[in-house]
Design a protein around this motif. Structure first.
Motif, PDB file in Angstrom:
ATOM      1  N   VAL A  17     -37.535  53.019  63.402  1.00  0.00           N
ATOM      2  CA  VAL A  17     -37.197  53.285  64.809  1.00  0.00           C
ATOM      3  C   VAL A  17     -37.803  52.227  65.718  1.00  0.00           C
ATOM      4  CG1 VAL A  17     -37.557  54.901  66.722  1.00  0.00           C
ATOM      5  CG2 VAL A  17     -36.827  55.745  64.485  1.00  0.00           C
ATOM      6  N   THR A  18     -39.056  51.856  65.474  1.00  0.00           N
ATOM      7  CA  THR A  18     -39.709  50.829  66.287  1.00  0.00           C
ATOM      8  C   THR A  18     -38.982  49.497  66.158  1.00  0.00           C
ATOM      9  OG1 THR A  18     -41.843  51.919  66.058  1.00  0.00           O
ATOM     10  CG2 THR A  18     -41.875  49.600  66.701  1.00  0.00           C
ATOM     11  N   LEU A  21     -35.643  49.687  68.036  1.00  0.00           N
ATOM     12  CA  LEU A  21     -35.816  49.632  69.490  1.00  0.00           C
ATOM     13  C   LEU A  21     -36.152  48.231  69.976  1.00  0.00           C
ATOM     14  CD1 LEU A  21     -37.717  52.970  70.146  1.00  0.00           C
ATOM     15  CD2 LEU A  21     -35.361  52.406  70.773  1.00  0.00           C
ATOM     16  N   ARG A  22     -36.808  47.449  69.153  1.00  0.00           N
ATOM     17  CA  ARG A  22     -37.129  46.075  69.524  1.00  0.00           C
ATOM     18  C   ARG A  22     -35.949  45.141  69.290  1.00  0.00           C
ATOM     19  NH1 ARG A  22     -41.545  47.695  71.285  1.00  0.00           N
ATOM     20  NH2 ARG A  22     -43.527  47.845  70.214  1.00  0.00           N
ATOM     21  N   ILE A  24     -32.494  45.986  69.217  1.00  0.00           N
ATOM     22  CA  ILE A  24     -31.254  46.309  69.934  1.00  0.00           C
ATOM     23  C   ILE A  24     -31.065  45.469  71.200  1.00  0.00           C
ATOM     24  CG2 ILE A  24     -30.114  48.142  71.263  1.00  0.00           C
ATOM     25  CD1 ILE A  24     -30.997  50.084  69.070  1.00  0.00           C
TER      26      ILE A  24
END
Length: 109
Positions: A17-18, A21-22, A24
């Motif tokens: 997920v991290t 998020l970075r 995208i």
């Protein structure tokens, strides 16, 4: 204590997920560079945002109070004048803020 598999799964999920998020924003950025809308917003948004911030900052200024809004009016005018003269946002904000704080604490104290 949680099972080792559960802990590794949770850490792996957080890592994925991290990373997503970075990553995208970079994936979305390329198509936006050629967008006419983004170019338009890049030209007109800064002035609009500054106008909104000035209006928000001055919303509680009382012209019937003891200082009649003079320090705020002078500080905004000086900030705008310095920005138009030097085209340096940091300089104009620092000078306008210092002038306002100085006037409120000395002249209109």
């Amino acid at each position: 204590m949680p099972d080792t598999t559960y802990i590794f799964g949770a850490v792996a999920t957080m890592a994925i997920v991290t990373f997503a998020l970075r990553a995208i924003p970079f994936a979305v950025l390329k198509p936006l560079r050629s967008s006419a809308l983004v170019a338009y917003l890049g030209i007109y948004m800064p002035a609009g945002i500054m106008l909104i911030l000035v209006m928000y900052s001055l919303k509680n200024v009382s012209v019937t109070g003891p200082s009649h809004g003079i320090p705020e009016l002078v500080a905004v005018a000086v900030t705008a004048g310095i920005h138009l003269w030097r085209k340096n946002a940091v300089l104009s904000i620092v000078v306008g803020t210092a002038l306002y704080v100085g006037m409120v604490n000395t002249v209109f104290a």
